[in-house]
Design an enzyme around this catalytic site. Structure first.
Site: not given
Ligand code: ASP
Length: 337
Positions: A85-86, A115, A136, A164
């Site tokens: 999703r993100t 690398k 991320r 987050h």
């Molecule tokens: N998608 C959310 C996160 O990246 C929640 C999860 O992974 O449980 O933190």
């Protein structure tokens, strides 16, 4: 058309770096050029501003599917951890606004990280091409570190079990849109409160409102003391329990989370707690008629699929809100207020 009527393609007086990035434009807001690292940087006024813009984005997508607000802008999406999703909502957000994306989201194993390239060098490279970077990374503080290397906005898309912030914005927006207010609500967070970064960010954001908080987790997965102390310092009414049954009848928001398997060094411990909660239609019968069940997703058994039919199940509407919030944020940090 008369030559004098032609709009110049470039404003040559504004050809400095900030102008090219859109930052410092006459319409820029307080977020222009800013990193988004933690929810601590948002006050209620800024939140209202972002939510108003997200509503505009929703309206615009419904009517026109997209716009060219960010045409010519490039976003780098750098994901050292899995994401559905993100990553896709940032990509969709950028593309709906006419911009484009460098997607390093299918695993950094295909980039020079494999690398042995450092985070610093990777960030310094991407900023040569892009106007903003979404990151991320499995380590707490990584987004802050990345921001120290970059002269363009860095948006934290999850720094390990830390924060987050963009998820918390969409979560808060969802609560606001579903229930019409945030003040006066009782919010119950369920599941992995220790490692769940979305819980950490949302809890901190909710401290700006007049809410009551309930934390439901197995002993091993209680909210970190540092955040609990922030809650207590704010004077918010708070209770902790192991049992969802204790909160289901009075909660306005049930925010359910997955046990974060990837954060356990001892998988036997994960096995012990992984099936601790299961929200079922039977349990939902005891909940208020006007409440919402939310989840940052992915779910791995915490919410029974039969709950999806319940109109109070808001998790897929929550997903969609993520795109509008990220459209609003990208426009804001890129100076298109
Ligand atoms: N998608 C959310 C996160 O990246 C929640 C999860 O992974 O449980 O933190």
């Amino acid at each position: 058309m008369n030559v004098t009527e032609l709009k110049p393609l470039f404003d040559f007086e504004m050809m400095g770096k900030t102008a090219v990035n859109g930052v410092n434009s006459p319409h820029a807001n307080g977020l222009a050029g800013q990193d988004i690292l933690s929810v601590d940087q948002f006050d209620r006024e800024t939140l209202q501003y972002i939510f108003a813009r997200a509503r505009e984005m929703r309206e615009m997508v419904h009517r026109f599917h997209g716009s060219d607000l960010l045409k010519g802008h490039v976003l780098a999406c750098l994901f050292y951890e899995p994401s559905t999703r993100t990553s896709s909502s940032f990509i969709a957000a950028m593309e709906r606004l006419g911009g484009s994306v460098i997607p390093i989201t299918q695993g950094v194993q295909f980039s020079s990280v494999s690398k042995g390239e450092t985070l610093g060098d990777t960030i310094r490279t991407l900023e040569q091409y892009a106007d903003a970077i979404v990151l991320r990374h499995p380590e707490i503080g990584s987004a802050k570190e990345a921001a120290s290397y970059a002269n363009i906005p860095v948006l934290n898309a999850g720094d390990g079990p830390g924060e987050h912030p963009t998820q918390a914005l969409l979560d808060l927006f969802t609560i606001r849109e579903e229930l019409g207010r945030v003040d006066g609500l009782k919010v119950a967070m369920v599941g992995d409160l220790r490692f769940g970064r979305t819980v950490h960010s949302l809890t901190k954001l909710l401290l700006q409102y007049d809410v009551k908080l309930r934390f439901v987790s197995p002993e091993m997965l209680r909210l970190p003391l540092k955040i609990m102390n922030e809650v207590i310092d704010k004077g918010v009414e708070v209770r902790e329990t192991h049992d969802v049954a204790d909160v289901i009848e009075n909660a306005d928001v049930l925010y359910v989370t997955r046990v974060q398997k990837e954060r356990f060094s001892d998988l036997a411990q994960y096995e012990e707690v992984k099936n601790y909660y299961n929200i079922t239609p039977e349990l939902m019968q005891r909940a208020k008629e006007k409440m919402v069940v939310m989840h940052p997703l992915p779910r791995v058994g915490e919410i029974h699929p039969d709950v999806d039919k319940d109109p109070r199940a808001a998790y897929f509407r929550q997903v969609k809100n993520g795109m509008y919030i990220r459209m609003a944020l990208l426009a804001a940090v890129l100076g298109k207020a």
